[in-house]
Design a protein around this motif. Sequence first.
Motif, PDB file in Angstrom:
ATOM      1  N   TYR A  33      37.712   6.978  -4.473  1.00 15.87           N
ATOM      2  CA  TYR A  33      36.569   7.894  -4.545  1.00 15.87           C
ATOM      3  C   TYR A  33      36.592   8.694  -5.848  1.00 15.87           C
ATOM      4  CZ  TYR A  33      35.906   7.002   0.467  1.00 15.87           C
ATOM      5  OH  TYR A  33      35.689   6.406   1.678  1.00 15.87           O
ATOM      6  N   THR A  34      37.740   9.277  -6.157  1.00 19.52           N
ATOM      7  CA  THR A  34      37.793  10.151  -7.332  1.00 19.52           C
ATOM      8  C   THR A  34      37.594   9.369  -8.621  1.00 19.52           C
ATOM      9  OG1 THR A  34      40.226  10.015  -7.350  1.00 19.52           O
ATOM     10  CG2 THR A  34      39.235  11.857  -6.172  1.00 19.52           C
ATOM     11  N   SER A  35      38.211   8.191  -8.734  1.00 19.46           N
ATOM     12  CA  SER A  35      38.065   7.417  -9.979  1.00 19.46           C
ATOM     13  C   SER A  35      36.635   6.904 -10.139  1.00 19.46           C
ATOM     14  CB  SER A  35      39.068   6.264 -10.017  1.00 19.46           C
ATOM     15  OG  SER A  35      38.826   5.321  -8.991  1.00 19.46           O
ATOM     16  N   SER A  36      35.980   6.546  -9.038  1.00 19.18           N
ATOM     17  CA  SER A  36      34.586   6.088  -9.117  1.00 19.18           C
ATOM     18  C   SER A  36      33.675   7.196  -9.619  1.00 19.18           C
ATOM     19  CB  SER A  36      34.116   5.600  -7.744  1.00 19.18           C
ATOM     20  OG  SER A  36      34.847   4.481  -7.320  1.00 19.18           O
ATOM     21  N   LEU A  37      33.886   8.398  -9.117  1.00 23.56           N
ATOM     22  CA  LEU A  37      33.066   9.533  -9.537  1.00 23.56           C
ATOM     23  C   LEU A  37      33.329   9.911 -10.989  1.00 23.56           C
ATOM     24  CD1 LEU A  37      33.323  11.668  -6.285  1.00 23.56           C
ATOM     25  CD2 LEU A  37      31.259  10.584  -7.180  1.00 23.56           C
ATOM     26  N   VAL A  38      34.578   9.800 -11.425  1.00 23.76           N
ATOM     27  CA  VAL A  38      34.898  10.075 -12.827  1.00 23.76           C
ATOM     28  C   VAL A  38      34.228   9.044 -13.730  1.00 23.76           C
ATOM     29  CG1 VAL A  38      36.752  10.108 -14.534  1.00 23.76           C
ATOM     30  CG2 VAL A  38      37.049  11.289 -12.353  1.00 23.76           C
ATOM     31  N   LYS A  39      34.268   7.772 -13.352  1.00 25.49           N
ATOM     32  CA  LYS A  39      33.620   6.724 -14.146  1.00 25.49           C
ATOM     33  C   LYS A  39      32.116   6.949 -14.239  1.00 25.49           C
ATOM     34  CE  LYS A  39      36.995   3.049 -13.320  1.00 25.49           C
ATOM     35  NZ  LYS A  39      37.276   1.750 -12.634  1.00 25.49           N
ATOM     36  N   ALA A  40      31.551   7.595 -13.214  1.00 27.95           N
ATOM     37  CA  ALA A  40      30.114   7.878 -13.216  1.00 27.95           C
ATOM     38  C   ALA A  40      29.782   9.158 -13.977  1.00 27.95           C
ATOM     39  CB  ALA A  40      29.610   7.980 -11.779  1.00 27.95           C
ATOM     40  N   GLY A  41      30.802   9.820 -14.515  1.00 31.32           N
ATOM     41  CA  GLY A  41      30.550  10.972 -15.368  1.00 31.32           C
ATOM     42  C   GLY A  41      30.636  12.323 -14.695  1.00 31.32           C
ATOM     43  N   SER A  42      31.312  12.402 -13.558  1.00 30.57           N
ATOM     44  CA  SER A  42      31.414  13.685 -12.847  1.00 30.57           C
ATOM     45  C   SER A  42      32.867  14.114 -12.685  1.00 30.57           C
ATOM     46  CB  SER A  42      30.760  13.589 -11.469  1.00 30.57           C
ATOM     47  OG  SER A  42      31.516  12.746 -10.614  1.00 30.57           O
ATOM     48  N   ILE A  43      33.032  15.326 -12.214  1.00 29.55           N
ATOM     49  CA  ILE A  43      34.344  15.872 -11.874  1.00 29.55           C
ATOM     50  C   ILE A  43      34.408  15.998 -10.361  1.00 29.55           C
ATOM     51  CG2 ILE A  43      35.925  17.826 -12.086  1.00 29.55           C
ATOM     52  CD1 ILE A  43      35.555  16.271 -14.671  1.00 29.55           C
ATOM     53  N   PRO A  44      35.308  15.270  -9.690  1.00 34.46           N
ATOM     54  CA  PRO A  44      35.411  15.378  -8.232  1.00 34.46           C
ATOM     55  C   PRO A  44      36.369  16.502  -7.816  1.00 34.46           C
ATOM     56  CG  PRO A  44      36.772  13.575  -9.013  1.00 34.46           C
ATOM     57  CD  PRO A  44      36.128  14.174 -10.228  1.00 34.46           C
ATOM     58  N   ILE A  45      36.032  17.169  -6.734  1.00 30.27           N
ATOM     59  CA  ILE A  45      36.928  18.146  -6.131  1.00 30.27           C
ATOM     60  C   ILE A  45      36.964  17.900  -4.631  1.00 30.27           C
ATOM     61  CG2 ILE A  45      36.550  19.919  -7.902  1.00 30.27           C
ATOM     62  CD1 ILE A  45      34.697  21.364  -5.909  1.00 30.27           C
ATOM     63  N   LEU A  46      38.090  18.223  -4.015  1.00 27.31           N
ATOM     64  CA  LEU A  46      38.231  18.065  -2.575  1.00 27.31           C
ATOM     65  C   LEU A  46      37.819  19.354  -1.877  1.00 27.31           C
ATOM     66  CD1 LEU A  46      39.263  16.285  -0.207  1.00 27.31           C
ATOM     67  CD2 LEU A  46      41.486  17.419  -0.488  1.00 27.31           C
ATOM     68  N   LEU A  47      36.930  19.233  -0.908  1.00 29.91           N
ATOM     69  CA  LEU A  47      36.514  20.380  -0.097  1.00 29.91           C
ATOM     70  C   LEU A  47      37.332  20.346   1.192  1.00 29.91           C
ATOM     71  CD1 LEU A  47      32.635  20.175  -0.576  1.00 29.91           C
ATOM     72  CD2 LEU A  47      34.328  21.385  -1.973  1.00 29.91           C
ATOM     73  N   PRO A  48      38.326  21.214   1.333  1.00 30.80           N
ATOM     74  CA  PRO A  48      39.260  21.119   2.460  1.00 30.80           C
ATOM     75  C   PRO A  48      38.596  21.417   3.793  1.00 30.80           C
ATOM     76  CG  PRO A  48      39.605  23.160   1.267  1.00 30.80           C
ATOM     77  CD  PRO A  48      38.625  22.363   0.463  1.00 30.80           C
ATOM     78  N   VAL A  49      39.103  20.768   4.817  1.00 27.51           N
ATOM     79  CA  VAL A  49      38.580  20.959   6.174  1.00 27.51           C
ATOM     80  C   VAL A  49      38.914  22.367   6.644  1.00 27.51           C
ATOM     81  CG1 VAL A  49      38.720  20.209   8.579  1.00 27.51           C
ATOM     82  CG2 VAL A  49      38.775  18.520   6.729  1.00 27.51           C
ATOM     83  N   LEU A  50      37.891  23.101   7.031  1.00 28.43           N
ATOM     84  CA  LEU A  50      38.060  24.438   7.589  1.00 28.43           C
ATOM     85  C   LEU A  50      37.653  24.399   9.051  1.00 28.43           C
ATOM     86  CD1 LEU A  50      36.472  26.636   4.752  1.00 28.43           C
ATOM     87  CD2 LEU A  50      38.866  25.922   5.006  1.00 28.43           C
ATOM     88  N   SER A  51      38.558  24.758   9.918  1.00 26.18           N
ATOM     89  CA  SER A  51      38.267  24.745  11.349  1.00 26.18           C
ATOM     90  C   SER A  51      37.297  25.859  11.697  1.00 26.18           C
ATOM     91  CB  SER A  51      39.568  24.923  12.143  1.00 26.18           C
ATOM     92  OG  SER A  51      39.307  24.966  13.525  1.00 26.18           O
ATOM     93  N   GLU A  52      36.203  25.507  12.391  1.00 24.98           N
ATOM     94  CA  GLU A  52      35.187  26.471  12.811  1.00 24.98           C
ATOM     95  C   GLU A  52      34.699  27.307  11.629  1.00 24.98           C
ATOM     96  OE1 GLU A  52      36.775  28.668  16.087  1.00 24.98           O
ATOM     97  OE2 GLU A  52      36.898  26.904  17.382  1.00 24.98           O
TER      98      GLU A  52
END
Length: 246
Positions: A33-52
């Motif tokens: 996922y991250t390498s595909s988004l970088v190749k498309a010209g973006s910066i990927p970040i992970l949005l962590p799971v927050l309970s409730e």
Amino acid sequence: MRSVVIGIAGTLAACPANSPFIGWNRDFTNEAYTSSLVKAGSIPILLPVLSEATQTQLDSLLDLCDGLLLPGGSDIDPAFYHEPRHGLCGLSDNTTDGFQLALLKRALARQKPVLGICKGSQMINVCFGGTLYQDFTLRTENGFLHNHYENATKGCHQVTLAEDSLLASIFKCKDLQVNSLHHQQIHDLGPGLKTTALTKDGGIEAIEASCKSWCVGVQWHPEAMMMASEKMLPLFSAFVYASRTA
């Protein structure tokens, strides 16, 4: 010009048995996922799971990014689309599902572009009020095998794109060879969605929303195919461009 930032919705999973943190969940994505988004010209970040998570917390996460990618993962709990669990349904994580569904709803409300992949596409359908086949064998006895886990990076069957779809305009063709790494499929399409790709056995392989925001879901794994070639790059590039201009 500021880089386009794409938030990848996190996924919880148990730590490996040999980890000193056994018993704790880890929040992850993978490099496809991250390498595909970088190749498309973006910066990927992970949005962590927050309970409730509260709406304020969800908005704070979405403030960090221009678009949202919903990745593949384990089966969505059928309770989220008001059906009993079938014996063929796999494991679910309600915390992950609840977070991703709430995050998606806020992203759509804020007109953030959304790309859903495999489970992510199914999550879009559930968000719009649709349902799922809890295993592809429950849809038809005459279908073909959909879980080709041994060929993650290679196309193994063809999908036909709707002529008036975003996907047809992105790939500039009528048919695509795609991989197939799933065992669940979309059943009833949610109101406000349209089918934009079908398999020869009639399975729904892609959907788009008719709302104002750019919202596309694909049942295959384009990020896995990107690990072998860039044939799926137009999809990620279109998503990044939509996120830049939203």
